[in-house]
Design an enzyme around this catalytic site. Structure first.
Site, mmCIF file in Angstrom:
data_model
loop_
_atom_site.group_PDB
_atom_site.id
_atom_site.type_symbol
_atom_site.label_atom_id
_atom_site.label_comp_id
_atom_site.label_asym_id
_atom_site.label_seq_id
_atom_site.Cartn_x
_atom_site.Cartn_y
_atom_site.Cartn_z
ATOM 1 N N ASP A 41 -3.511 -11.790 -9.434
ATOM 2 C CA ASP A 41 -4.579 -12.586 -10.043
ATOM 3 C C ASP A 41 -4.576 -14.022 -9.547
ATOM 4 O O ASP A 41 -3.628 -14.471 -8.918
ATOM 5 C CB ASP A 41 -4.376 -12.631 -11.562
ATOM 6 C CG ASP A 41 -4.823 -11.338 -12.215
ATOM 7 O OD1 ASP A 41 -5.487 -10.551 -11.547
ATOM 8 O OD2 ASP A 41 -4.480 -11.152 -13.406
ATOM 9 N N MET A 69 -8.408 -19.716 -23.127
ATOM 10 C CA MET A 69 -9.786 -19.655 -22.618
ATOM 11 C C MET A 69 -10.767 -20.330 -23.577
ATOM 12 O O MET A 69 -11.897 -19.866 -23.744
ATOM 13 C CB MET A 69 -10.201 -18.191 -22.383
ATOM 14 C CG MET A 69 -9.344 -17.498 -21.344
ATOM 15 S SD MET A 69 -9.687 -15.733 -21.176
ATOM 16 C CE MET A 69 -8.729 -15.059 -22.528
ATOM 17 N N LYS A 126 -10.043 -13.555 -10.701
ATOM 18 C CA LYS A 126 -11.320 -13.803 -11.363
ATOM 19 C C LYS A 126 -11.397 -15.288 -11.611
ATOM 20 O O LYS A 126 -10.454 -15.880 -12.107
ATOM 21 C CB LYS A 126 -11.381 -13.063 -12.692
ATOM 22 C CG LYS A 126 -11.204 -11.583 -12.538
ATOM 23 C CD LYS A 126 -10.948 -10.976 -13.897
ATOM 24 C CE LYS A 126 -10.394 -9.573 -13.739
ATOM 25 N NZ LYS A 126 -9.792 -9.088 -14.970
HETATM 26 N N1 SAH Z 1 -1.993 -13.170 -19.619
HETATM 27 C C1 SAH Z 1 -2.105 -14.604 -19.642
HETATM 28 C C2 SAH Z 1 -3.396 -15.086 -20.226
HETATM 29 C C3 SAH Z 1 -4.611 -14.650 -19.468
HETATM 30 S S1 SAH Z 1 -6.083 -15.323 -20.065
HETATM 31 C C4 SAH Z 1 -0.893 -15.204 -20.377
HETATM 32 O O1 SAH Z 1 -0.147 -14.479 -21.029
HETATM 33 O O2 SAH Z 1 -0.679 -16.400 -20.255
HETATM 34 C C5 SAH Z 1 -6.227 -16.796 -19.092
HETATM 35 C C6 SAH Z 1 -6.076 -18.005 -19.967
HETATM 36 O O3 SAH Z 1 -4.709 -18.237 -20.208
HETATM 37 C C7 SAH Z 1 -6.569 -19.294 -19.370
HETATM 38 O O4 SAH Z 1 -7.960 -19.451 -19.543
HETATM 39 C C8 SAH Z 1 -5.790 -20.310 -20.170
HETATM 40 O O5 SAH Z 1 -6.337 -20.483 -21.448
HETATM 41 C C9 SAH Z 1 -4.477 -19.612 -20.317
HETATM 42 N N2 SAH Z 1 -3.544 -19.997 -19.277
HETATM 43 C C10 SAH Z 1 -2.909 -19.203 -18.414
HETATM 44 N N3 SAH Z 1 -2.067 -19.906 -17.640
HETATM 45 C C11 SAH Z 1 -2.178 -21.184 -18.028
HETATM 46 C C12 SAH Z 1 -1.553 -22.399 -17.652
HETATM 47 N N4 SAH Z 1 -0.652 -22.452 -16.674
HETATM 48 N N5 SAH Z 1 -1.901 -23.528 -18.277
HETATM 49 C C13 SAH Z 1 -2.805 -23.509 -19.267
HETATM 50 N N6 SAH Z 1 -3.423 -22.408 -19.660
HETATM 51 C C14 SAH Z 1 -3.103 -21.254 -19.070
#
Ligand code: SAH
Length: 520
Positions: free
Chosen positions: A50, A187, A72
């Site tokens: 991803d 998100m 995405k």
């Molecule tokens: N599976 C992922 C989340 C996927 S949804 C997890 O467990 O972290 C994607 C969202 O995750 C982004 O829009 C943001 O809100 C958050 N996100 C993921 N990585 C991030 C990061 N390094 N810093 C801030 N937000 C993050």
């Protein structure tokens, strides 16, 4: 349990079917993948990854593995979920071991569950390897623990971006508003206005502190503290960027006391690294440890010498030499590659004692299995020359393998005391042919904080490649750090003001000196 499943996982099923590992890569910091996740990645020959998976993690993929990007972007699907599912199924059925690498944890808004269902439907064996979710890690890196004794004993994680194709299952913000002490929203930046209004309508106080944590665990992490009622306005006026984790609740107050990542000495400082691409990574890693954002702009390349003749002949007569002297790690690698290219290896170097200019050169030699007999404490050619002299080299034969354009210190000094020196080039450093203009733009605009020079040739080529006047102008807004006295002298002579000069000639000392310069 379906038959397809037990067959697939039993081991005596069709051996041609590969396994799919659904692996959480963690939130960004490449150190935050699990040991198991990393081992699964290393064992896979197809990697489907991803957008938020870092390059550094991908670099652990085995050589020759197929890397498939299915990232995405907001409102933009590089590959639809159906395509991703089909891809996983197809690769596994073709017998590949597939690592499906996802940001954070694969089951937290990562569609890991959907993918697993699809795999099961096709009888494909899979594993789910949990990862560190950004929902919790962002707070950890921002000094905002999701639970805190006496402050918060529950938390919930919700998505601020519901799948618009889903019919029900919309997040019930009003019910969530007061259901837990801490509320973590992923998100949620784009739609925060509506979310905040719903939470307030659901009974959460508008004065509740919130934190926006953008690019959590990345060098560019930034935490912005606001309140529920003011948040949407702050997103607009302070340019708060996605991806961000939003933490709502009293725990946010601890950020002031517990913030650590953004307080590291070089947090957010952009530091230019002008070494060769190969050598830059070491400096970059050291800088990142201190919180800096390394920007690599190689100014030099290492190429073969114009003529291998002198070195080749010397190797063929190696038994006639008393000393083999290496004056850089690059030299060691060039020597090794040349031997291999000729169908030889270190055995061809048997005989003479071995001297190295510094610890990096010595390490490189030791990696080849060569013991280093002499290595001075400081890392300049003068010290190497004196170390050799004190070994008693009068009348001895020395083979010096080094850069075509290196300094003559060792040669002159050794000859002065009566040694015979065969000075053979094993590589040349030449200016890069092209470079990233955007980085120069950043430099001229003052968006680079420190420029590092790890050798005199990086200084010279920086001036050559950019043109002297433009180079000097570009350096005006930044601190200039040199690795040692020789590099500093080259810079000063060229009219460059040097701000940072380490006590010792190593990249570690240079980074430490940069840190020190920001303490002062
Ligand atoms: N599976 C992922 C989340 C996927 S949804 C997890 O467990 O972290 C994607 C969202 O995750 C982004 O829009 C943001 O809100 C958050 N996100 C993921 N990585 C991030 C990061 N390094 N810093 C801030 N937000 C993050």
């Amino acid at each position: 349990m379906s038959t397809a499943h037990s067959d697939a996982n039993s081991g005596d099923a069709d051996l041609a079917i590969g396994t799919v590992y659904l692996v959480g890569a963690g939130p960004g910091d490449p150190g935050l993948i699990t040991v198991k996740g990393l081992s699964r990645l290393r064992a896979s020959d197809v990697i489907v990854y991803d957008r938020l998976v870092s390059q550094e993690i991908l670099s652990h993929a085995p050589e020759g593995a197929e890397l498939i990007y299915c990232g995405k972007r907001p409102n933009h699907h590089a590959m639809s979920q159906d395509d991703i599912n089909a891809c996983l199924v197809e690769k596994a059925l073709a017998g590949h071991t597939v690592c499906r690498l996802k940001g954070g944890d694969p089951t937290v808004f990562g569609r890991g569950g959907e993918e697993a269902l699809e795999l099961r439907a096709h009888g494909i064996p899979f594993e789910i390897v949990p990862g560190i979710t950004s929902a919790i890690a962002a707070g950890g890196y921002a000094g905002v623990p999701v639970t805190l004794r006496g402050v918060a004993s529950s938390f919930a994680v919700a998505t601020g971006h519901e799948d618009p194709t889903k019919e029900e299952a919309a997040v019930d913000w009003r019910r969530l508003a007061t259901a837990t002490d801490t509320l973590v929203i992923l998100m949620g930046v784009g739609g925060f206005d509506a979310i905040a209004q719903e939470l307030i309508a659901g009974g959460r106080d508008g004065a509740t502190p919130i934190a926006f944590i953008s690019w959590a665990t990345h060098p560019r992490q930034r935490t912005f503290v606001s309140t529920l009622s003011r948040g949407a306005e702050d997103i607009a006026t302070h340019g708060i960027e996605a991806p961000a984790v939003i933490v709502v609740g009293e725990v946010v107050r601890s950020a002031e006391a517990l913030s650590w990542f953004e307080r590291r000495p070089l947090a957010g400082k952009r530091v230019l690294v002008t070494r060769t691409r190969d050598q830059a990574s070491e400096v970059s890693r050291l800088l990142e440890e201190q919180g800096a954002v390394p920007v690599e702009l190689p100014m030099i390349r290492i190429v073969e010498p114009e003529d291998w003749g002198p070195f080749d002949r010397a190797v063929d007569e190696i038994a006639t030499y008393d000393w083999l002297v290496l004056s850089s790690a690059n030299g060691v690698r060039a020597m090794r590659d040349r031997l291999l290219a000729r169908g030889l290896d270190v055995r061809a170097l048997a005989g003479p004692k071995v001297a190295a200019v510094g610890v990096k050169t010595a390490e490189e030699l030791q990696a080849l299995g060569l013991r280093v007999d002499v290595c001075p404490d400081r890392y300049v050619a003068e010290d190497l020359a004196e170390a050799l002299v004190s070994e008693g080299i009068a009348g001895k034969r020395i083979l010096l393998a080094r850069a075509a354009e290196g300094r003559d210190v060792v040669v002159l000094r050794a000859r002065e005391v009566g040694a015979t020196v065969n000075d053979t080039p094993v590589y040349r450093t030449v200016p890069v042919q092209e470079y990233d203009e955007r980085v120069i733009g950043d430099l001229l605009a003052g968006r680079i904080d420190v420029v590092t020079f790890a050798s005199s040739s990086t200084v010279r080529f920086f001036l050559d490649v950019l043109g002297r006047e433009r180079a000097l102008e570009a350096l005006e807004g930044a601190r200039v750090a040199c690795i040692g006295p020789i590099t500093e002298a080259t810079a000063t002579e060229a009219g460059i003001r040097v701000d940072v000069q380490p006590a010792e000639h190593t990249v570690e000392a240079m980074v430490a000196a940069i840190v020190e310069s920001y303490r002062r």
